[in-house]
Scaffold this motif. Structure first.
Motif, PDB file in Angstrom:
ATOM      1  N   ASP A  25      -2.795   6.984  -0.795  1.00 21.25           N
ATOM      2  CA  ASP A  25      -4.229   7.026  -0.498  1.00 21.25           C
ATOM      3  C   ASP A  25      -4.616   6.015   0.587  1.00 21.25           C
ATOM      4  N   LYS A  26      -3.757   5.044   0.890  1.00 26.44           N
ATOM      5  CA  LYS A  26      -4.062   4.017   1.887  1.00 26.44           C
ATOM      6  C   LYS A  26      -3.232   4.124   3.170  1.00 26.44           C
ATOM      7  N   ASP A  53       0.821  -1.212   0.000  1.00 27.90           N
ATOM      8  CA  ASP A  53       0.000   0.000   0.000  1.00 27.90           C
ATOM      9  C   ASP A  53       0.856   1.263   0.000  1.00 27.90           C
ATOM     10  N   MET A  54       2.095   1.118   0.461  1.00 30.33           N
ATOM     11  CA  MET A  54       2.991   2.276   0.540  1.00 30.33           C
ATOM     12  C   MET A  54       3.882   2.403  -0.682  1.00 30.33           C
ATOM     13  N   LYS A  55       4.012   1.316  -1.422  1.00 29.32           N
ATOM     14  CA  LYS A  55       4.928   1.266  -2.559  1.00 29.32           C
ATOM     15  C   LYS A  55       6.368   1.437  -2.096  1.00 29.32           C
ATOM     16  N   VAL A  56       6.665   0.874  -0.912  1.00 31.69           N
ATOM     17  CA  VAL A  56       8.018   0.897  -0.346  1.00 31.69           C
ATOM     18  C   VAL A  56       8.332  -0.479   0.193  1.00 31.69           C
ATOM     19  N   SER A  57       9.529  -0.662   0.699  1.00 35.66           N
ATOM     20  CA  SER A  57       9.922  -1.954   1.254  1.00 35.66           C
ATOM     21  C   SER A  57       9.202  -2.220   2.571  1.00 35.66           C
ATOM     22  N   SER A  58       9.126  -3.485   2.957  1.00 34.75           N
ATOM     23  CA  SER A  58       8.492  -3.829   4.229  1.00 34.75           C
ATOM     24  C   SER A  58       9.270  -3.213   5.388  1.00 34.75           C
ATOM     25  N   ASN A  96       4.993   6.858  13.139  1.00 35.43           N
ATOM     26  CA  ASN A  96       4.859   5.568  12.488  1.00 35.43           C
ATOM     27  C   ASN A  96       3.780   5.640  11.407  1.00 35.43           C
ATOM     28  N   TYR A  97       3.846   4.683  10.507  1.00 33.60           N
ATOM     29  CA  TYR A  97       2.864   4.582   9.438  1.00 33.60           C
ATOM     30  C   TYR A  97       1.624   3.874   9.958  1.00 33.60           C
TER      31      TYR A  97
END
Length: 187
Positions: free
Chosen positions: A171-172, A74-79, A102-103
């Motif tokens: 958006d998420k 959802d972030m389009k980034v690494s875990s 934090n996210y």
């Protein structure tokens, strides 16, 4: 020479603990232990020391317990980034400051904002009553929490408002910044 300016800023802020990265159980345990040692060195007032230690422990544990709520896709980034947290604790002359970041899923921002606004809107007596009500009525989640964390933090900060901010990442996903101050001088 920017590193000298950064060092001076950290020194001037009297930072007790600063961390950015992925939290693990062992790291949380080590941070809480380090915080306890640093507070022993810094704070003479046993009551203030105990309150701040409890508040900081609650905030650090909250970060750890809720890290898995964001999906890296959802972030389009690494875990790693999705499980990344920020913790900064400093000791000022008149107060301790704790800031976390934090996210979180964007779908949770309205719920968290309402909870924090409701807590900030009441006085100390109403806060005690709210704590008792939630304790009596709330079912505990699978993470062992019953929604008491923010209320307990507000009770221990002596009337200081809980500060927060949500910044949309996608958006998420949003980035949640939370800050508290706890007076060092007892009235």
């Amino acid at each position: 020479m920017d590193y000298l300016r950064s060092y001076k800023n950290i020194y001037d802020q009297n930072i007790i603990l600063m961390f950015k990265g992925e939290l693990t159980f062992d790291l949380v345990t080590a941070m809480i232990g380090t915080l306890e040692e640093r507070l022993e060195e810094l704070e003479e007032n046993r009551k203030v020391k105990k309150k701040f230690y409890n508040v900081a422990t609650e905030c650090i544990q909250n970060l750890y317990y809720h890290l898995d709520e964001v999906n890296a896709d959802d972030m389009k980034v690494s875990s790693y980034d999705s499980n990344s947290a920020l913790i900064m604790i400093s000791a000022r002359k008149r107060f301790y400051s704790l800031q976390t970041g934090n996210y979180i899923p964007s779908s949770k921002t309205k719920e968290i904002q309402k909870r924090l606004d409701d807590i900030n809107a009441v006085d100390a007596d109403e806060l005690r009553a709210l704590y008792k009500k939630v304790l009596a009525e709330q079912e505990f989640s699978d993470k062992g929490t019953g929604g008491l964390g923010f209320i307990d933090i507000a009770r221990k900060t002596g009337g200081q408002k809980l500060r927060y901010k949500f910044q949309p990442v996608t958006d998420k996903v949003s980035y949640f910044t939370f800050q508290i101050r706890l007076p060092r001088l007892e009235a």
